[in-house]
Design a protein around this motif. Structure first.
Motif, PDB file in Angstrom:
ATOM      1  N   GLU A 100       0.841  -1.195   0.000  1.00  0.00           N
ATOM      2  CA  GLU A 100       0.000   0.000   0.000  1.00  0.00           C
ATOM      3  C   GLU A 100       0.875   1.244   0.000  1.00  0.00           C
ATOM      4  O   GLU A 100       2.081   1.177   0.177  1.00  0.00           O
ATOM      5  CB  GLU A 100      -0.910  -0.001   1.236  1.00  0.00           C
ATOM      6  N   GLY A 101       0.205   2.386  -0.179  1.00  0.00           N
ATOM      7  CA  GLY A 101       0.903   3.656  -0.104  1.00  0.00           C
ATOM      8  C   GLY A 101       1.121   4.300  -1.458  1.00  0.00           C
ATOM      9  O   GLY A 101       0.856   3.690  -2.503  1.00  0.00           O
ATOM     10  N   PRO A 102       1.598   5.538  -1.446  1.00  0.00           N
ATOM     11  CA  PRO A 102       1.826   6.257  -2.702  1.00  0.00           C
ATOM     12  C   PRO A 102       3.032   5.724  -3.454  1.00  0.00           C
ATOM     13  O   PRO A 102       3.904   5.065  -2.884  1.00  0.00           O
ATOM     14  CB  PRO A 102       2.069   7.694  -2.231  1.00  0.00           C
ATOM     15  N   ALA A 103       3.069   6.021  -4.741  1.00  0.00           N
ATOM     16  CA  ALA A 103       4.229   5.655  -5.562  1.00  0.00           C
ATOM     17  C   ALA A 103       5.462   6.405  -5.071  1.00  0.00           C
ATOM     18  O   ALA A 103       5.363   7.427  -4.379  1.00  0.00           O
ATOM     19  CB  ALA A 103       3.957   5.983  -7.020  1.00  0.00           C
ATOM     20  N   ARG A 104       6.621   5.912  -5.437  1.00  0.00           N
ATOM     21  CA  ARG A 104       7.876   6.560  -5.013  1.00  0.00           C
ATOM     22  C   ARG A 104       7.924   7.991  -5.532  1.00  0.00           C
ATOM     23  O   ARG A 104       8.399   8.898  -4.848  1.00  0.00           O
ATOM     24  CB  ARG A 104       9.058   5.751  -5.548  1.00  0.00           C
ATOM     25  N   GLN A 105       7.430   8.211  -6.741  1.00  0.00           N
ATOM     26  CA  GLN A 105       7.333   9.554  -7.299  1.00  0.00           C
ATOM     27  C   GLN A 105       5.923   9.763  -7.835  1.00  0.00           C
ATOM     28  O   GLN A 105       5.275   8.811  -8.275  1.00  0.00           O
ATOM     29  CB  GLN A 105       8.359   9.752  -8.416  1.00  0.00           C
ATOM     30  N   GLU A 106       5.446  10.999  -7.806  1.00  0.00           N
ATOM     31  CA  GLU A 106       4.093  11.297  -8.265  1.00  0.00           C
ATOM     32  C   GLU A 106       4.098  12.543  -9.140  1.00  0.00           C
ATOM     33  O   GLU A 106       4.793  13.514  -8.846  1.00  0.00           O
ATOM     34  CB  GLU A 106       3.156  11.492  -7.072  1.00  0.00           C
ATOM     35  N   MET A 107       3.292  12.491 -10.199  1.00  0.00           N
ATOM     36  CA  MET A 107       3.136  13.622 -11.103  1.00  0.00           C
ATOM     37  C   MET A 107       1.817  14.308 -10.790  1.00  0.00           C
ATOM     38  O   MET A 107       0.767  13.661 -10.725  1.00  0.00           O
ATOM     39  CB  MET A 107       3.150  13.156 -12.560  1.00  0.00           C
ATOM     40  N   ASP A 108       1.854  15.581 -10.579  1.00  0.00           N
ATOM     41  CA  ASP A 108       0.650  16.347 -10.258  1.00  0.00           C
ATOM     42  C   ASP A 108      -0.383  16.214 -11.376  1.00  0.00           C
ATOM     43  O   ASP A 108      -0.053  16.326 -12.567  1.00  0.00           O
ATOM     44  CB  ASP A 108       1.012  17.815 -10.050  1.00  0.00           C
ATOM     45  N   LYS A 109      -1.629  15.989 -11.002  1.00  0.00           N
ATOM     46  CA  LYS A 109      -2.690  15.790 -11.985  1.00  0.00           C
ATOM     47  C   LYS A 109      -2.897  17.036 -12.845  1.00  0.00           C
ATOM     48  O   LYS A 109      -3.111  16.947 -14.057  1.00  0.00           O
ATOM     49  CB  LYS A 109      -3.998  15.425 -11.274  1.00  0.00           C
ATOM     50  N   GLY A 110      -2.827  18.206 -12.223  1.00  0.00           N
ATOM     51  CA  GLY A 110      -2.980  19.447 -12.973  1.00  0.00           C
ATOM     52  C   GLY A 110      -1.859  19.657 -13.975  1.00  0.00           C
ATOM     53  O   GLY A 110      -2.100  20.084 -15.114  1.00  0.00           O
ATOM     54  N   ALA A 111      -0.639  19.334 -13.568  1.00  0.00           N
ATOM     55  CA  ALA A 111       0.499  19.470 -14.475  1.00  0.00           C
ATOM     56  C   ALA A 111       0.358  18.524 -15.655  1.00  0.00           C
ATOM     57  O   ALA A 111       0.688  18.873 -16.798  1.00  0.00           O
ATOM     58  CB  ALA A 111       1.798  19.194 -13.720  1.00  0.00           C
ATOM     59  N   ALA A 112      -0.144  17.309 -15.405  1.00  0.00           N
ATOM     60  CA  ALA A 112      -0.345  16.350 -16.483  1.00  0.00           C
ATOM     61  C   ALA A 112      -1.406  16.837 -17.462  1.00  0.00           C
ATOM     62  O   ALA A 112      -1.251  16.706 -18.684  1.00  0.00           O
ATOM     63  CB  ALA A 112      -0.749  14.997 -15.904  1.00  0.00           C
ATOM     64  N   ALA A 113      -2.481  17.434 -16.933  1.00  0.00           N
ATOM     65  CA  ALA A 113      -3.547  17.955 -17.796  1.00  0.00           C
ATOM     66  C   ALA A 113      -3.038  19.104 -18.651  1.00  0.00           C
ATOM     67  O   ALA A 113      -3.385  19.216 -19.839  1.00  0.00           O
ATOM     68  CB  ALA A 113      -4.727  18.396 -16.945  1.00  0.00           C
TER      69      ALA A 113
END
Length: 256
Positions: A100-113
């Motif tokens: 469980e838990g977040p990925a080691r790195q995460e990309m902001d959803k707004g930045a991806a959009a």
């Protein structure tokens, strides 16, 4: 408690099913739902051991089994109990499947959009249709970089999609988790070793999915994963644990 021989018989019976990955995944879920959670964990543990020994029917069924634990959880009444019970039963290779838990790195959803908006000017409906139907490899390559999972889902159905492009999609960084999950769910592409490898080594993949890929890797991949500081710590620990117990290590780097 189920024996390894019972797990072997189950694998042989399910291995003979026809109809594709979804049919097999649902069949595995039904089998797990028929037994109590303690027995279900024992069966999964035996399947992992049989698959790691190189027995192809178990490898085939294990791939469907780990997907069933995620994608068919609503049909397995006690699915949420399995991780806790696996710890109680001292079945670490089973407990590891429920990271469980977040990925080691995460990309902001707004930045991806915003990144998508700079590249794609057409409507979402047009992009989905184009992703599924285009014959132009350059267009398909561009659409494969979309962060919208519905576009990626359609691209994965395009008959002109190639494995090298899917590997690039699976390895893309930075990335949102949703497109990576679409690749993992794909019955056509998620069975490819190179695709699995690209996904599990991607630090943007959620560990709950990565943990279900790790037991399907070969010995060489496990050794590399165990020493890779860029991936989630739980995946490194899982890989190291499988290596310690893995009879496949005696055979070298054969594929799982």
């Amino acid at each position: 408690m189920p024996t390894q021989e019972q797990a072997r018989n189950l694998a042989l019976r399910l291995h003979g099913l026809s109809g594709g990955g979804e049919i097999l995944r649902k069949a595995v879920a039904r089998e797990l739902a028929r037994v109590d959670p303690l027995d279900a964990n024992e069966l999964v543990g035996h399947l992992i051991a049989l698959a790691r020994s190189g027995w192809e029917p178990a490898t085939h069924i294990l791939s469907a089994c780990v997907k069933a634990l995620a994608m068919e959880a609503e049909h397995i009444p006690y699915a949420e109990e399995l991780r806790r019970l696996a710890h109680v039963q001292s079945l670490p290779t089973v407990a590891d499947l429920f990271a469980e838990g977040p990925a080691r790195q995460e990309m902001d959803k707004g930045a991806a959009a915003k990144a998508d908006a700079r590249v794609f000017t057409q409507s979402l409906g047009h992009l989905k249709q184009q992703a599924r139907l285009t014959r132009d490899p350059d267009v398909l390559s561009r659409l494969a970089t979309a962060s919208d999972p519905s576009v990626v889902r359609n691209a994965l159905l395009n008959p002109r999609l190639t494995e090298p492009l899917v590997v690039r999609m699976a390895a893309r960084r930075p990335a949102r988790p949703e497109p990576l999950l679409e690749i993992w769910k794909s019955p056509r592409w998620s069975v490819r070793h190179a695709v699995r490898r690209a996904l599990v080594f991607n630090p943007y993949l959620p560990p709950e999915v990565g943990a279900k890929i790790v037991p399907l890797l070969n010995v060489t991949d496990l050794a590399e994963l165990a020493g890779d500081s860029s991936v989630h710590p739980s995946l490194r620990e899982q890989a190291a644990r499988l290596l310690e117990q893995d009879p496949a290590g005696k055979r070298g780097s054969g594929g799982a």
